[in-house]
Design an enzyme around this catalytic site. Structure first.
Site, mmCIF file in Angstrom:
data_model
loop_
_atom_site.group_PDB
_atom_site.id
_atom_site.type_symbol
_atom_site.label_atom_id
_atom_site.label_comp_id
_atom_site.label_asym_id
_atom_site.label_seq_id
_atom_site.Cartn_x
_atom_site.Cartn_y
_atom_site.Cartn_z
ATOM 1 N N LYS A 241 0.859 -1.188 0.000
ATOM 2 C CA LYS A 241 0.000 0.000 0.000
ATOM 3 C C LYS A 241 0.897 1.241 0.000
ATOM 4 O O LYS A 241 1.886 1.301 0.737
ATOM 5 C CB LYS A 241 -0.869 -0.023 1.258
ATOM 6 C CG LYS A 241 -2.232 0.609 1.113
ATOM 7 C CD LYS A 241 -3.019 0.436 2.406
ATOM 8 C CE LYS A 241 -4.424 0.962 2.277
ATOM 9 N NZ LYS A 241 -5.157 0.904 3.554
HETATM 10 O O1 G3P Z 1 -7.503 1.934 5.944
HETATM 11 C C1 G3P Z 1 -7.907 2.825 4.979
HETATM 12 C C2 G3P Z 1 -9.183 3.546 5.333
HETATM 13 O O2 G3P Z 1 -10.262 2.642 5.296
HETATM 14 C C3 G3P Z 1 -9.135 4.199 6.682
HETATM 15 O O3 G3P Z 1 -10.197 5.099 6.730
HETATM 16 O O4 G3P Z 1 -11.132 7.202 7.625
HETATM 17 O O5 G3P Z 1 -11.575 5.037 8.802
HETATM 18 O O6 G3P Z 1 -9.289 6.039 8.901
HETATM 19 P P1 G3P Z 1 -10.569 5.879 8.095
#
Ligand code: G3P
Length: 223
Positions: A83
């Site tokens: 990633k």
């Molecule tokens: O891991 C990538 C993404 O899904 C994280 O999103 O905004 O929940 O930190 P968030």
């Protein structure tokens, strides 16, 4: 649409993997740091539990550092996906790694043009962050739709991985917008299956069955 868990927690992964509907895992530095375990060992254990794609993010911010880390992460398991963030360095690393046959999930995508760049760099996945856009009063699901439409128009092979999912409605919206995958926290995954009328229906079926248990017998004869 495939369903991924956005977590590095082994207990959460094992629980949902047992359902038979888990297609992959995404992690990020914040999720991995919560587990307070060796990064490589944790990713390898996750890759053992889930045979599908497991994303593990580089930490370096410079192209050479990302490339070096990406090549190392790619060795950890056959189903690991490297990633990298949607920055100039991330694009450069993605274009080098993808030419070496290393699959890259280009993350922290917030615009259609960013997604186009990720696809042109050879990204295997691109991760538009729905929830973080909604959080600032922009339409994250609209972005998924635009990216999916653009990739279809131009026959771009990069898969759209809807990320930063905040609720079950985001999952529905991502599916209807044409995302290939939605990745979500454990809590949201559990919410997908639950409905009060289902629970009520099971309860009433069992209550009626038990009232007639002397006449209906047992589904499986007691030994
Ligand atoms: O891991 C990538 C993404 O899904 C994280 O999103 O905004 O929940 O930190 P968030």
């Amino acid at each position: 649409m495939q369903l991924f868990l956005d977590t590095a927690n082994l207990d959460e992964i094992r629980e949902i993997a047992a359902w038979g509907v888990l297609d992959g895992i995404t992690t990020n530095p914040s999720l991995v740091s919560k587990e307070k375990q060796d990064f490589k060992k944790l990713v390898q254990e996750i890759c053992q539990i889930v045979p599908g794609p497991v994303s593990a993010e580089v930490i370096a911010t410079d192209p050479q550092g990302m490339i070096k880390e990406g090549r190392e992460i790619a060795k950890w398991a056959p189903n690991v996906i490297v990633k990298a963030p949607l920055t100039p360095a991330g694009l450069q690393a993605t274009s080098v790694l993808s030419k070496e046959g290393i699959k890259v999930n280009v993350t922290l995508c917030f615009s259609t043009n960013q997604a186009l760049l990720a696809a042109r760099a050879g990204a295997y996945f691109v991760s538009p962050f729905v929830g973080r856009l909604d959080d600032i009063n922009q339409d994250g699901s609209q972005l998924i739709q635009e990216i999916a439409d653009m990739f279809a128009i131009h026959d771009l092979e990069t898969k759209v991985l809807a990320a930063s999912i905040r609720n079950p409605v985001h999952v529905t919206q991502a599916a209807l917008a044409g995302a290939d995958i939605a990745t979500m926290p454990y809590k949201i995954f559990k919410q997908l299956v639950s409905h009060p009328l289902t629970d009520k229906g099971v309860e009433s079926f069992l209550a009626d069955w038990n009232k007639a248990k002397d006449s209906v017998g047992a589904v499986v004869a007691a030994k």
